[in-house]
Write an enzyme that holds these catalytic residues in place. Sequence first.
Site, mmCIF file in Angstrom:
data_model
loop_
_atom_site.group_PDB
_atom_site.id
_atom_site.type_symbol
_atom_site.label_atom_id
_atom_site.label_comp_id
_atom_site.label_asym_id
_atom_site.label_seq_id
_atom_site.Cartn_x
_atom_site.Cartn_y
_atom_site.Cartn_z
ATOM 1 N N MET A 95 0.809 -1.213 0.000
ATOM 2 C CA MET A 95 0.000 0.000 0.000
ATOM 3 C C MET A 95 0.851 1.276 0.000
ATOM 4 O O MET A 95 0.614 2.201 0.761
ATOM 5 C CB MET A 95 -0.972 -0.025 1.195
ATOM 6 C CG MET A 95 -1.850 -1.268 1.229
ATOM 7 S SD MET A 95 -2.757 -1.588 -0.314
ATOM 8 C CE MET A 95 -4.136 -0.486 -0.089
ATOM 9 N N LEU A 98 4.382 3.906 -5.707
ATOM 10 C CA LEU A 98 5.774 3.717 -6.140
ATOM 11 C C LEU A 98 6.126 4.717 -7.239
ATOM 12 O O LEU A 98 5.288 5.061 -8.072
ATOM 13 C CB LEU A 98 5.965 2.284 -6.643
ATOM 14 C CG LEU A 98 5.808 1.233 -5.534
ATOM 15 C CD1 LEU A 98 5.597 -0.152 -6.139
ATOM 16 C CD2 LEU A 98 7.015 1.235 -4.606
ATOM 17 N N HIS A 114 -5.283 -5.368 -8.171
ATOM 18 C CA HIS A 114 -6.079 -4.260 -7.651
ATOM 19 C C HIS A 114 -7.534 -4.718 -7.557
ATOM 20 O O HIS A 114 -8.078 -5.272 -8.522
ATOM 21 C CB HIS A 114 -5.959 -3.049 -8.589
ATOM 22 C CG HIS A 114 -6.709 -1.872 -8.072
ATOM 23 N ND1 HIS A 114 -6.265 -1.123 -6.994
ATOM 24 C CD2 HIS A 114 -7.909 -1.337 -8.434
ATOM 25 C CE1 HIS A 114 -7.144 -0.164 -6.749
ATOM 26 N NE2 HIS A 114 -8.147 -0.279 -7.603
ATOM 27 N N GLU A 148 1.767 5.201 -13.793
ATOM 28 C CA GLU A 148 0.402 5.687 -13.554
ATOM 29 C C GLU A 148 -0.285 4.793 -12.513
ATOM 30 O O GLU A 148 -0.390 3.564 -12.724
ATOM 31 C CB GLU A 148 -0.381 5.648 -14.876
ATOM 32 C CG GLU A 148 -1.716 6.345 -14.784
ATOM 33 C CD GLU A 148 -2.583 6.081 -16.026
ATOM 34 O OE1 GLU A 148 -3.789 6.277 -15.944
ATOM 35 O OE2 GLU A 148 -2.011 5.650 -17.052
ATOM 36 N N LEU A 149 -0.776 5.353 -11.425
ATOM 37 C CA LEU A 149 -1.336 4.566 -10.318
ATOM 38 C C LEU A 149 -2.486 3.675 -10.796
ATOM 39 O O LEU A 149 -3.487 4.175 -11.329
ATOM 40 C CB LEU A 149 -1.841 5.508 -9.209
ATOM 41 C CG LEU A 149 -2.486 4.814 -8.003
ATOM 42 C CD1 LEU A 149 -1.467 3.991 -7.233
ATOM 43 C CD2 LEU A 149 -3.166 5.830 -7.095
ATOM 44 N N ASP A 150 -2.334 2.373 -10.604
ATOM 45 C CA ASP A 150 -3.332 1.372 -11.008
ATOM 46 C C ASP A 150 -3.700 1.509 -12.491
ATOM 47 O O ASP A 150 -4.797 1.117 -12.902
ATOM 48 C CB ASP A 150 -4.600 1.462 -10.134
ATOM 49 C CG ASP A 150 -4.290 1.232 -8.660
ATOM 50 O OD1 ASP A 150 -3.404 0.405 -8.357
ATOM 51 O OD2 ASP A 150 -4.929 1.872 -7.812
ATOM 52 N N GLU A 179 -9.035 -13.485 -6.317
ATOM 53 C CA GLU A 179 -7.658 -12.972 -6.424
ATOM 54 C C GLU A 179 -6.656 -14.112 -6.258
ATOM 55 O O GLU A 179 -5.641 -14.182 -6.957
ATOM 56 C CB GLU A 179 -7.397 -11.888 -5.372
ATOM 57 C CG GLU A 179 -8.225 -10.636 -5.581
ATOM 58 C CD GLU A 179 -7.696 -9.430 -4.803
ATOM 59 O OE1 GLU A 179 -6.915 -9.602 -3.864
ATOM 60 O OE2 GLU A 179 -8.091 -8.312 -5.163
#
Length: 235
Positions: A95, A98, A114, A148-150, A179
């Site tokens: 969490m 990066l 995600h 780019e986040l997610d 998952e």
Amino acid sequence: MSAAGEGRIAILISGRGSNMEAFLEACERGLLPARVCLVLSNRADAKGLASARQAGVETACIAHGDYPDRQAFDAALVLRLQQAQPDLVILAGFMRILTPVFITPFAGRLLNIHPSLLPKYPGLNTHQRALDAGDSEAGSTVHFVTPELDGGPPVLQARAPILPDDTADSLAARVITLEHEIYPLAALWFLQGRLTLNEQGAFLDGQKIPASGILYRPQDAVRHDAADSGQQRIG
Ligand code: GAR
């Protein structure tokens, strides 16, 4: 990969680590031709760190609070990971946002999971947001990580229905079991050399993967029961 053809997987976690455990189990049962060479956390109290240690896996903690900024923290992560020489780096409930300092050295061999049907709901509180929007489906997406986040190219997506009485917790419980199926499967594809990333996007067996990822079919699972009966399916 090692001479024995065994891939090395490093896993980054911040909490419970149930996805990490799914990887350990898939490796243990021989369903993933790999071994987890390092479990790394930014939190010393992450529950998953204790379970990894108990399973005899090498662990490390790099606390983000010990570094002046994201770049310095990311550089420390890179240094520690490079010692472990992973073929594949797995973010499993890690969490922290990066930066390219971390992402660039592992580009093309860095995956995240995600808990939403990306591109819907990047960021936090995904299940509550799906409920608030009145969606009929939720799910989870494995994707390559880019700055780019997610927002990196999706690989594999599992969908679950939203039921009338669902809460964020009941929905999360339904999604997490999926998952545990899709993440080791995507890793298997990667280690088999079938899953790649280039400037055009993510590819499986040379075919461009659609924008929302490949839709997961439960019959493709890296199944423990099937393996036990000698009928392992590997997607
Ligand atoms: C998982 O649901 C994963 O998708 C999510 O955190 C959970 C970790 O569970 N990741 C994110 O929200 C990342 N943006 P786990 O620790 O039991 O594997």
